[in-house]
Design a protein around this motif. Structure first.
Motif, PDB file in Angstrom:
ATOM      1  N   ILE A 121      18.596  10.088  27.385  1.00 27.56           N
ATOM      2  CA  ILE A 121      19.205  10.232  26.057  1.00 27.56           C
ATOM      3  C   ILE A 121      18.583   9.227  25.088  1.00 27.56           C
ATOM      4  O   ILE A 121      18.319   9.550  23.920  1.00 27.56           O
ATOM      5  CB  ILE A 121      20.736  10.037  26.124  1.00 27.56           C
ATOM      6  N   ARG A 122      18.332   8.033  25.559  1.00 21.27           N
ATOM      7  CA  ARG A 122      17.648   7.027  24.722  1.00 21.27           C
ATOM      8  C   ARG A 122      16.283   7.541  24.276  1.00 21.27           C
ATOM      9  O   ARG A 122      15.903   7.399  23.108  1.00 21.27           O
ATOM     10  CB  ARG A 122      17.486   5.734  25.517  1.00 21.27           C
ATOM     11  N   ILE A 124      15.381  10.706  23.975  1.00 24.90           N
ATOM     12  CA  ILE A 124      15.620  11.771  22.995  1.00 24.90           C
ATOM     13  C   ILE A 124      15.870  11.172  21.612  1.00 24.90           C
ATOM     14  O   ILE A 124      15.345  11.654  20.594  1.00 24.90           O
ATOM     15  CB  ILE A 124      16.812  12.645  23.433  1.00 24.90           C
ATOM     16  N   GLU A 125      16.656  10.125  21.568  1.00 15.52           N
ATOM     17  CA  GLU A 125      16.936   9.473  20.288  1.00 15.52           C
ATOM     18  C   GLU A 125      15.673   8.893  19.666  1.00 15.52           C
ATOM     19  O   GLU A 125      15.478   8.940  18.448  1.00 15.52           O
ATOM     20  CB  GLU A 125      17.990   8.376  20.488  1.00 15.52           C
ATOM     21  N   GLY A 128      13.577  11.640  18.207  1.00 17.99           N
ATOM     22  CA  GLY A 128      14.240  12.125  17.008  1.00 17.99           C
ATOM     23  C   GLY A 128      13.972  11.237  15.805  1.00 17.99           C
ATOM     24  O   GLY A 128      13.726  11.730  14.696  1.00 17.99           O
ATOM     25  N   LYS A 129      13.980   9.939  16.016  1.00 16.16           N
ATOM     26  CA  LYS A 129      13.717   8.999  14.921  1.00 16.16           C
ATOM     27  C   LYS A 129      12.289   9.110  14.411  1.00 16.16           C
ATOM     28  O   LYS A 129      11.988   8.761  13.270  1.00 16.16           O
ATOM     29  CB  LYS A 129      14.010   7.580  15.395  1.00 16.16           C
ATOM     30  N   TYR A 134      12.619  18.895  20.293  1.00 16.90           N
ATOM     31  CA  TYR A 134      12.650  18.916  21.754  1.00 16.90           C
ATOM     32  C   TYR A 134      12.930  20.327  22.246  1.00 16.90           C
ATOM     33  O   TYR A 134      13.904  20.958  21.823  1.00 16.90           O
ATOM     34  CB  TYR A 134      13.700  17.959  22.320  1.00 16.90           C
ATOM     35  N   LYS A 152      25.300  14.671  23.361  1.00 20.43           N
ATOM     36  CA  LYS A 152      24.957  13.252  23.304  1.00 20.43           C
ATOM     37  C   LYS A 152      23.893  12.949  22.258  1.00 20.43           C
ATOM     38  O   LYS A 152      23.596  11.783  21.983  1.00 20.43           O
ATOM     39  CB  LYS A 152      24.477  12.778  24.686  1.00 20.43           C
ATOM     40  N   ALA A 153      23.294  13.998  21.675  1.00 24.09           N
ATOM     41  CA  ALA A 153      22.245  13.797  20.672  1.00 24.09           C
ATOM     42  C   ALA A 153      22.419  14.804  19.531  1.00 24.09           C
ATOM     43  O   ALA A 153      21.567  15.671  19.308  1.00 24.09           O
ATOM     44  CB  ALA A 153      20.871  13.942  21.320  1.00 24.09           C
ATOM     45  N   GLU A 155      22.061  14.755  16.417  1.00 22.72           N
ATOM     46  CA  GLU A 155      21.150  14.753  15.280  1.00 22.72           C
ATOM     47  C   GLU A 155      19.777  15.312  15.644  1.00 22.72           C
ATOM     48  O   GLU A 155      18.907  15.456  14.773  1.00 22.72           O
ATOM     49  CB  GLU A 155      20.978  13.323  14.739  1.00 22.72           C
ATOM     50  N   GLN A 156      19.551  15.602  16.907  1.00 24.22           N
ATOM     51  CA  GLN A 156      18.233  16.011  17.391  1.00 24.22           C
ATOM     52  C   GLN A 156      18.018  17.519  17.275  1.00 24.22           C
ATOM     53  O   GLN A 156      18.833  18.296  17.761  1.00 24.22           O
ATOM     54  CB  GLN A 156      18.070  15.587  18.855  1.00 24.22           C
TER      55      GLN A 156
END
Length: 274
Positions: A121-122, A124-125, A128-129, A134, A152-153, A155-156
């Motif tokens: 998840i980290r 993925i974040e 995304g930034k 994905y 859990k994500a 905004e992605q």
């Protein structure tokens, strides 16, 4: 713009491509842009999205190099180990590649807990930034875990590959629809109408049996979050490019011009920033 949102290139290696078993002999060879570009031109398709088929940085570099050489490759979906502690350094390796638009892993071959790890998840974040998308490659049996994953994500931007591979061969669709519905409720999740004929009987599939899955996908996601993908050359296991295209062309012919254009390219162009 007409786009094929999902296809692959490779230089065949029996070890690296061990997933291509002997019942898939038709794709046990090299498939490169010079093989696909004439097909795209024949069907008035402006470009394609090259998606990783091997989990390695070499694969990502290979696809990026091909994209630099061929203007018809509009975007690349590469690979990175998103759970790695070195993920920032790894992403930096390809930060200058303008056609690299997203990442993917072969989640369908992994335990469902894999995508729920905090390290994943980290990662993925972090993509995304950096503005990357994905691609979620899963089996229909992993949909419940995928829902927990995307929560859990929030905004992605995600896209589900191959409509999550329902069991088309056995005609099982109601449970698949039920588990796809909560994913489709989230407007940051898109879906590729791709990879369908290889989930059906390779020798005996029909357009009619695919129709229910296409209708459900349209009902759940709408045309603005659906995108056509050929899954070439994997599709050759069960049919030729033009057969896959015809299925989606016939399906979209019943829609408005704007809706058809969305599925046949505009949705993918928007999602991948093409």
């Amino acid at each position: 713009m007409r786009l094929d949102s999902h296809q692959h290139f490779w230089k065949y290696n029996p070890q690296k491509h061990s997933w291509i078993t002997d019942d898939m002999k038709v794709i046990q060879r090299d498939f490169l842009p010079e093989d696909l570009i004439p097909i795209l031109a024949e069907h008035q398709i402006d470009g394609c999205v090259a998606v990783q088929a091997d989990e390695s940085f070499r694969e990502t570099a290979f696809l990026c190099d091909l994209a630099e050489e061929h203007e018809q490759i509009k975007a690349v979906v590469g690979w990175a180990d998103l759970g790695s502690d070195d993920i920032d350094k790894d992403l930096d390796l390809f930060a200058s590649q303008k056609k690299l638009k997203g990442y993917r892993e072969i989640l369908q071959s992994k335990n469902v807990d894999y995508m729920l790890r905090k390290e994943f998840i980290r990662g993925i974040e972090k993509i995304g930034k950096r503005g990357y998308t994905y691609d979620i490659l899963i089996l229909h049996t992993q949909l419940e875990a995928a829902l927990q994953f995307v929560k859990k994500a929030p905004e992605q931007p995600f896209v589900i590959d191959h409509i999550a591979k329902p069991n088309i061969k056995l005609g099982i669709w109601r449970e698949w629809k039920k588990e796809m519905a909560p994913l489709a409720e989230r407007d940051y999740i898109y879906c590729k109408v791709s990879g369908m004929i290889t989930e059906a009987d390779w020798k005996k599939w029909t357009v009619k049996e695919l129709q229910v899955y296409l209708d459900v996908a349209l009902e759940l996601f709408g045309p603005k979050r659906l995108m056509f993908g050929s899954d070439w050359p994997v599709c050759k296991i069960a049919g030729e490019y033009e057969q896959v295209l015809e299925v989606i062309e016939r399906f979209t012919d019943k829609l408005s011009k704007t809706e058809k254009e969305a599925i046949m390219g505009n949705t993918a162009a928007e999602f991948y920033g093409i």
